[in-house]
Design a protein around this motif. Structure first.
Motif, mmCIF file in Angstrom:
data_model
loop_
_atom_site.group_PDB
_atom_site.id
_atom_site.type_symbol
_atom_site.label_atom_id
_atom_site.label_comp_id
_atom_site.label_asym_id
_atom_site.label_seq_id
_atom_site.Cartn_x
_atom_site.Cartn_y
_atom_site.Cartn_z
ATOM 1 N N THR A 23 0.825 -1.212 0.000
ATOM 2 C CA THR A 23 0.000 0.000 0.000
ATOM 3 C C THR A 23 0.862 1.266 0.000
ATOM 4 O O THR A 23 0.391 2.346 -0.307
ATOM 5 C CB THR A 23 -0.948 0.040 1.222
ATOM 6 N N LYS A 24 2.134 1.129 0.350
ATOM 7 C CA LYS A 24 3.062 2.275 0.321
ATOM 8 C C LYS A 24 4.121 2.076 -0.758
ATOM 9 O O LYS A 24 5.228 2.640 -0.672
ATOM 10 C CB LYS A 24 3.728 2.462 1.693
ATOM 11 N N LEU A 25 3.803 1.280 -1.740
ATOM 12 C CA LEU A 25 4.743 0.965 -2.835
ATOM 13 C C LEU A 25 6.114 0.538 -2.302
ATOM 14 O O LEU A 25 7.151 0.894 -2.846
ATOM 15 C CB LEU A 25 4.861 2.142 -3.815
ATOM 16 N N ALA A 27 7.793 1.451 0.208
ATOM 17 C CA ALA A 27 8.696 2.511 0.701
ATOM 18 C C ALA A 27 9.433 2.031 1.955
ATOM 19 O O ALA A 27 8.888 1.291 2.778
ATOM 20 C CB ALA A 27 7.902 3.771 1.005
ATOM 21 N N LYS A 60 3.962 -3.319 -9.272
ATOM 22 C CA LYS A 60 4.112 -1.881 -9.502
ATOM 23 C C LYS A 60 5.453 -1.334 -9.038
ATOM 24 O O LYS A 60 6.033 -0.468 -9.687
ATOM 25 C CB LYS A 60 2.969 -1.152 -8.781
ATOM 26 N N ALA A 64 9.557 2.439 -3.780
ATOM 27 C CA ALA A 64 9.328 3.812 -4.264
ATOM 28 C C ALA A 64 10.056 4.858 -3.426
ATOM 29 O O ALA A 64 9.671 6.021 -3.417
ATOM 30 C CB ALA A 64 7.833 4.101 -4.320
ATOM 31 N N ALA A 66 12.632 6.108 0.165
ATOM 32 C CA ALA A 66 12.537 6.171 1.625
ATOM 33 C C ALA A 66 11.128 6.663 1.946
ATOM 34 O O ALA A 66 10.507 7.350 1.131
ATOM 35 C CB ALA A 66 13.573 7.132 2.170
ATOM 36 N N ASP A 67 10.630 6.309 3.128
ATOM 37 C CA ASP A 67 9.262 6.692 3.488
ATOM 38 C C ASP A 67 9.220 8.183 3.836
ATOM 39 O O ASP A 67 9.678 8.587 4.910
ATOM 40 C CB ASP A 67 8.760 5.836 4.654
ATOM 41 N N ILE A 68 8.674 8.968 2.907
ATOM 42 C CA ILE A 68 8.693 10.435 3.042
ATOM 43 C C ILE A 68 7.948 10.884 4.299
ATOM 44 O O ILE A 68 8.351 11.842 4.962
ATOM 45 C CB ILE A 68 8.105 11.091 1.762
ATOM 46 N N LEU A 110 12.848 4.094 -6.962
ATOM 47 C CA LEU A 110 13.053 5.549 -6.873
ATOM 48 C C LEU A 110 13.756 5.901 -5.572
ATOM 49 O O LEU A 110 13.532 5.248 -4.537
ATOM 50 C CB LEU A 110 11.698 6.262 -6.934
ATOM 51 N N PRO A 134 14.657 11.062 -7.395
ATOM 52 C CA PRO A 134 13.871 12.302 -7.442
ATOM 53 C C PRO A 134 14.033 13.217 -6.228
ATOM 54 O O PRO A 134 13.258 14.152 -6.057
ATOM 55 C CB PRO A 134 12.435 11.774 -7.531
#
Ligand code: COA
Length: 260
Positions: A23-25, A27, A60, A64, A66-68, A110, A134
């Motif tokens: 659910t958090k890709l 992260a 997917k 994605a 580090a957990d922002i 990412l 990014p």
């Protein structure tokens, strides 16, 4: 440790770690980094495990980033600590592991996700993978080794452009850049990694350990890679694997390495 955000599947000679926060890709939050630290250490110490594959759950995302949500309110001191601890406990740990680690990039890789793949010994991507750093779009820079490992792998100019533009590249471009070694369909990703793991498993684990050390030394500012290679080469001559490998060759049979 009871894992909440990863799971491990063990085959005869290799293990696959899957990051499991769909659910958090996938992260990388603090807990996931801690679990990965423990998992990599335990698998590295297991003599039966000759290769580790790391991937992400679902189709997917590999990871994605580090957990922002965890670091959005960090101070300068906390930011520095996040980077230092992450590098020490996970990213440098993987790079210097004696067991080969393959990143199976199955989707978005990412920020910290690409940095995780970069810390692995090599990378294989599925055709739907997208990669990038990014961080500058968030007002920060890559902090898990990305500013160092990406230029080492694809060259300074390409790395500068990727970091400055914060853009993503697809799997084919990553292949052209030398960022990933193979691009295959999503269905073929894990089978190919397992085939590579099987091939690696037939070789001397002791020699592979020394090869990893020597290759890595060439990328460290405070090490003489050639000197490390000489030492590592010499060390191999004292191992049972070397005796078995050379004897098997001379006896025209397949080597059965004892791993010592
Ligand atoms: N940290 C924390 N949560 C993340 C995350 C990250 N790095 N990346 C994705 N997520 C979460 C989203 O917040 C969302 O959670 P929610 O459903 O609770 O809102 C969920 O994962 C799905 O992501 P979403 O953005 O809705 O998917 P998308 O398909 O629209 O976009 C991405 C996919 C990868 C393009 C987008 O998620 C993204 O840009 N992620 C951040 C990438 C990044 O900057 N990484 C570097 C961090 S230093």
């Amino acid at each position: 440790m009871k894992y909440e955000n990863i799971y491990i599947e063990e085959e005869k000679q290799w293990a696959t770690i899957t990051i499991n926060r769909p659910t958090k890709l996938n992260a990388l939050n603090k807990r996931t980094i801690e679990e990965l630290h423990v998992a990599f250490k335990e698998l590295d110490e297991d003599p039966e495990i000759k290769v580790i594959i790391i991937t992400g759950t679902g189709e997917k995302a590999f990871v994605a980033g580090a957990d922002i949500s965890e670091f959005a309110h960090f101070s300068v001191k906390e930011g520095r600590q996040l980077s230092a601890m992450g590098q020490k406990n996970l990213f440098n740990l993987i790079e210097n592991l004696t067991t080969p680690v393959i990143a199976a990039i199955n989707g978005f890789a990412l920020g910290g996700g690409l940095e995780l793949a970069l810390a692995c010994h090599f990378r294989v991507a599925s055709s739907n993978a997208r990669m990038g750093l990014p961080e500058v779009s968030l007002g920060v820079i890559p902090g898990y080794g990305g500013t160092q490992r990406l230029p080492q792998l694809i060259g300074k100019g390409r790395a500068m452009e990727l970091i400055m533009t914060a853009s993503m590249i697809d799997a084919d471009k990553a292949f052209a850049y030398g960022l990933v070694n193979h691009v295959v369909s999503p269905e073929e990703l894990l089978p190919l990694c397992e085939k590579l793991a099987s091939r690696i498993s037939n070789n001397s684990t002791v020699a592979i350990k020394h090869a990893i050390k020597a290759v890595n030394a060439g990328f460290k500012y405070d090490a003489d890679g050639y000197a490390v290679e000489i030492d590592a080469f010499g060390h191999c001559f004292g191992t049972d694997d070397f005796k078995e490998g050379t004897t098997a060759f001379l006896e025209k049979r397949k080597a059965d390495f004892p791993g010592s």
